[in-house]
Design a protein around this motif. Structure first.
Motif, PDB file in Angstrom:
ATOM      1  N   ARG A 111      11.024  -5.465 -44.951  1.00  0.00           N
ATOM      2  CA  ARG A 111      12.542  -5.644 -45.307  1.00  0.00           C
ATOM      3  C   ARG A 111      13.174  -4.132 -45.715  1.00  0.00           C
ATOM      4  O   ARG A 111      14.173  -3.937 -45.127  1.00  0.00           O
ATOM      5  CB  ARG A 111      12.984  -6.703 -46.231  1.00  0.00           C
ATOM      6  N   HIS A 137      10.392  -9.218 -39.971  1.00  0.00           N
ATOM      7  CA  HIS A 137      12.010  -9.333 -40.263  1.00  0.00           C
ATOM      8  C   HIS A 137      12.818  -8.708 -39.222  1.00  0.00           C
ATOM      9  O   HIS A 137      13.992  -9.266 -38.821  1.00  0.00           O
ATOM     10  CB  HIS A 137      12.099  -8.770 -41.618  1.00  0.00           C
ATOM     11  N   LYS A 140      27.296 -15.663 -44.323  1.00  0.00           N
ATOM     12  CA  LYS A 140      26.338 -15.183 -45.361  1.00  0.00           C
ATOM     13  C   LYS A 140      26.913 -13.680 -45.823  1.00  0.00           C
ATOM     14  O   LYS A 140      26.887 -12.815 -44.793  1.00  0.00           O
ATOM     15  CB  LYS A 140      25.120 -15.389 -45.229  1.00  0.00           C
ATOM     16  N   ARG A 194      25.314 -10.667 -48.278  1.00  0.00           N
ATOM     17  CA  ARG A 194      24.455 -10.380 -49.442  1.00  0.00           C
ATOM     18  C   ARG A 194      25.108  -9.381 -50.419  1.00  0.00           C
ATOM     19  O   ARG A 194      25.403  -8.289 -50.148  1.00  0.00           O
ATOM     20  CB  ARG A 194      23.055  -9.870 -48.823  1.00  0.00           C
ATOM     21  N   ASP A 201      15.294 -19.972 -41.181  1.00  0.00           N
ATOM     22  CA  ASP A 201      15.159 -18.501 -41.358  1.00  0.00           C
ATOM     23  C   ASP A 201      13.842 -17.832 -41.416  1.00  0.00           C
ATOM     24  O   ASP A 201      12.917 -18.589 -41.231  1.00  0.00           O
ATOM     25  CB  ASP A 201      15.968 -18.300 -43.033  1.00  0.00           C
ATOM     26  N   ASP A 202      13.736 -16.649 -41.029  1.00  0.00           N
ATOM     27  CA  ASP A 202      12.411 -16.024 -41.361  1.00  0.00           C
ATOM     28  C   ASP A 202      11.848 -15.991 -42.699  1.00  0.00           C
ATOM     29  O   ASP A 202      10.459 -16.350 -42.684  1.00  0.00           O
ATOM     30  CB  ASP A 202      12.659 -14.675 -40.798  1.00  0.00           C
ATOM     31  N   ILE A 203      12.446 -15.941 -43.511  1.00  0.00           N
ATOM     32  CA  ILE A 203      12.048 -15.740 -44.932  1.00  0.00           C
ATOM     33  C   ILE A 203      12.807 -16.546 -45.886  1.00  0.00           C
ATOM     34  O   ILE A 203      13.935 -16.611 -45.976  1.00  0.00           O
ATOM     35  CB  ILE A 203      12.015 -14.145 -45.326  1.00  0.00           C
ATOM     36  N   SER A 233      12.902 -16.106 -49.869  1.00  0.00           N
ATOM     37  CA  SER A 233      12.362 -15.308 -51.120  1.00  0.00           C
ATOM     38  C   SER A 233      12.921 -15.879 -52.315  1.00  0.00           C
ATOM     39  O   SER A 233      12.208 -16.769 -53.027  1.00  0.00           O
ATOM     40  CB  SER A 233      12.641 -13.715 -50.899  1.00  0.00           C
ATOM     41  N   THR A 234      13.800 -15.435 -52.775  1.00  0.00           N
ATOM     42  CA  THR A 234      14.356 -15.957 -54.099  1.00  0.00           C
ATOM     43  C   THR A 234      14.885 -17.493 -53.696  1.00  0.00           C
ATOM     44  O   THR A 234      15.307 -17.985 -54.914  1.00  0.00           O
ATOM     45  CB  THR A 234      15.454 -15.014 -54.826  1.00  0.00           C
ATOM     46  N   GLY A 235      15.273 -17.787 -52.671  1.00  0.00           N
ATOM     47  CA  GLY A 235      15.783 -19.180 -52.416  1.00  0.00           C
ATOM     48  C   GLY A 235      17.195 -19.107 -52.556  1.00  0.00           C
ATOM     49  O   GLY A 235      17.869 -20.242 -52.231  1.00  0.00           O
ATOM     50  N   THR A 241      19.716 -17.733 -50.611  1.00  0.00           N
ATOM     51  CA  THR A 241      20.274 -17.824 -49.481  1.00  0.00           C
ATOM     52  C   THR A 241      20.164 -19.649 -49.235  1.00  0.00           C
ATOM     53  O   THR A 241      21.347 -20.174 -48.903  1.00  0.00           O
ATOM     54  CB  THR A 241      19.539 -17.333 -48.333  1.00  0.00           C
TER      55      THR A 241
HETATM   56  C1  R5P Z   1      17.477 -11.723 -44.693  1.00  0.00           C
HETATM   57  O1  R5P Z   1      18.033 -11.112 -43.943  1.00  0.00           O
HETATM   58  C2  R5P Z   1      16.378 -12.861 -44.418  1.00  0.00           C
HETATM   59  O2  R5P Z   1      16.356 -13.212 -43.375  1.00  0.00           O
HETATM   60  C3  R5P Z   1      16.601 -14.102 -45.231  1.00  0.00           C
HETATM   61  O3  R5P Z   1      17.835 -14.746 -45.306  1.00  0.00           O
HETATM   62  C4  R5P Z   1      16.427 -13.495 -46.926  1.00  0.00           C
HETATM   63  O4  R5P Z   1      15.105 -12.671 -46.896  1.00  0.00           O
HETATM   64  C5  R5P Z   1      16.291 -14.859 -47.777  1.00  0.00           C
HETATM   65  O5  R5P Z   1      15.985 -14.235 -49.118  1.00  0.00           O
HETATM   66  P1  R5P Z   1      16.409 -15.050 -50.383  1.00  0.00           P
HETATM   67  O6  R5P Z   1      15.562 -16.472 -50.213  1.00  0.00           O
HETATM   68  O7  R5P Z   1      16.114 -14.205 -51.540  1.00  0.00           O
HETATM   69  O8  R5P Z   1      17.870 -15.581 -50.391  1.00  0.00           O
END
Ligand code: R5P
Length: 283
Positions: free
Chosen positions: A91, A124, A184, A186, A210-212, A214-216, A218
């Protein structure tokens, strides 16, 4: 030909071994009392093509991968294919501000030192593949995730932002449902805003892909918005479940019906296997 598994990617390595009918090499891996890692490849891999499988997250797994690559090189492997189910640091893929490191480039440089081919899953952004000075390819776990979601009678699959719409579209073709995206923005590393957008989800089963995770943040915000708009069930899915901090709690408390991730990173939620997408790229 041998598959060599790092400790972070045993299920992917096992599946690849099964699909490609290639044996797994025996290895010894341990940590010294000061926590430094030690690896040894026990089989004779001189002049063999070896496929090293290791996710690079969190950091100790990256060091383990670099040591496995070096061990293979030192043992005289003819060709080293590196499979990185989850490529961490992707990222930070550009200079967002002066003085930063381009982490995705820095790590790619290290991995390229002892690799003939690098294969990763849902990076990513695709352009990070150009940071490897060796041949680098990617595949996607969307078909596997979509096949799993098929059992959930989804009416709609959503991307959490417009940039990820192609992922939702691809999944919708497999599931046989509609697709759309959420608005969305950020704010920072831990805060996102999901703007209300009229999606016609009243009494519907909705999936988010979604691809990731992380903190949840999103997913939690998206689920809350969908529930406010009357969604019946909300399933969240991702390729790479990092689940940093209290991500699971946040997502669960927002009313999620199921959390689905793949085995690129092992967790309780790794219900989907990615090896079938990786295998065709190994030659
Ligand atoms: C962002 O562009 C990625 O596709 C994910 O949406 C993002 O990494 C999710 O992050 P988090 O879980 O912290 O919201």
């Amino acid at each position: 030909m041998y598959i060599i598994s790092g400790t972070a990617s045993n299920t992917v390595a096992e599946e690849l071994s099964h699909i490609l009918k290639i044996p797994r090499a025996n290895t010894i891996s341990k940590r010294f009392p000061d926590t430094e890692f030690y690896v040894r490849i026990l089989d004779n891999i001189k002049n063999e093509h070896v496929v090293i499988v290791q996710t690079t997250y969190p950091d100790p797994n990256l060091v383990e991968l670099l040591l496995l690559q070096n061990a293979a090189e030192e043992a005289g492997a003819k060709k080293i294919t590196v499979v990185i189910p989850y490529y961490g640091y992707a990222r930070q893929d550009t200079l967002f501000q002066a003085g930063e490191a381009i982490s995705a480039k820095a790590i790619a440089g290290l991995i390229s030192l002892n690799a003939d081919i690098v294969i990763t899953v849902d990076p990513h952004k695709e352009h990070i593949l150009d940071f490897f000075s060796t041949s680098a390819k990617s595949c996607t776990a969307v078909p596997e995730i979509a096949n799993y979601l098929k059992q959930k009678n989804l009416d709609l699959i959503l991307a959490p932002d417009k940039g990820a719409l192609s992922r939702a579209k691809q999944a919708s073709n497999i599931i046989g449902c509609d697709f759309d995206y959420m608005e969305k923005t950020r704010i920072d590393g831990t805060t996102v805003e999901i703007k209300p957008k009229n999606l016609d989800v009243q009494n519907k089963n909705v999936g988010i892909i979604d691809d990731i995770i992380s903190t949840g943040g999103t997913m939690a915000k998206s689920i809350k918005e969908l529930k406010i708009q009357g969604a019946k069930k909300v399933y969240v899915s991702c390729t790479h479940g990092l689940f940093a901090g209290d991500a699971i709690k946040k997502i669960s408390l927002s009313g999620c019906d199921e959390i689905i991730a793949t085995d690129t990173i092992h967790s309780y939620y790794s219900t989907v296997k990615v090896a079938a997408s990786i295998a065709p790229l190994i030659k």
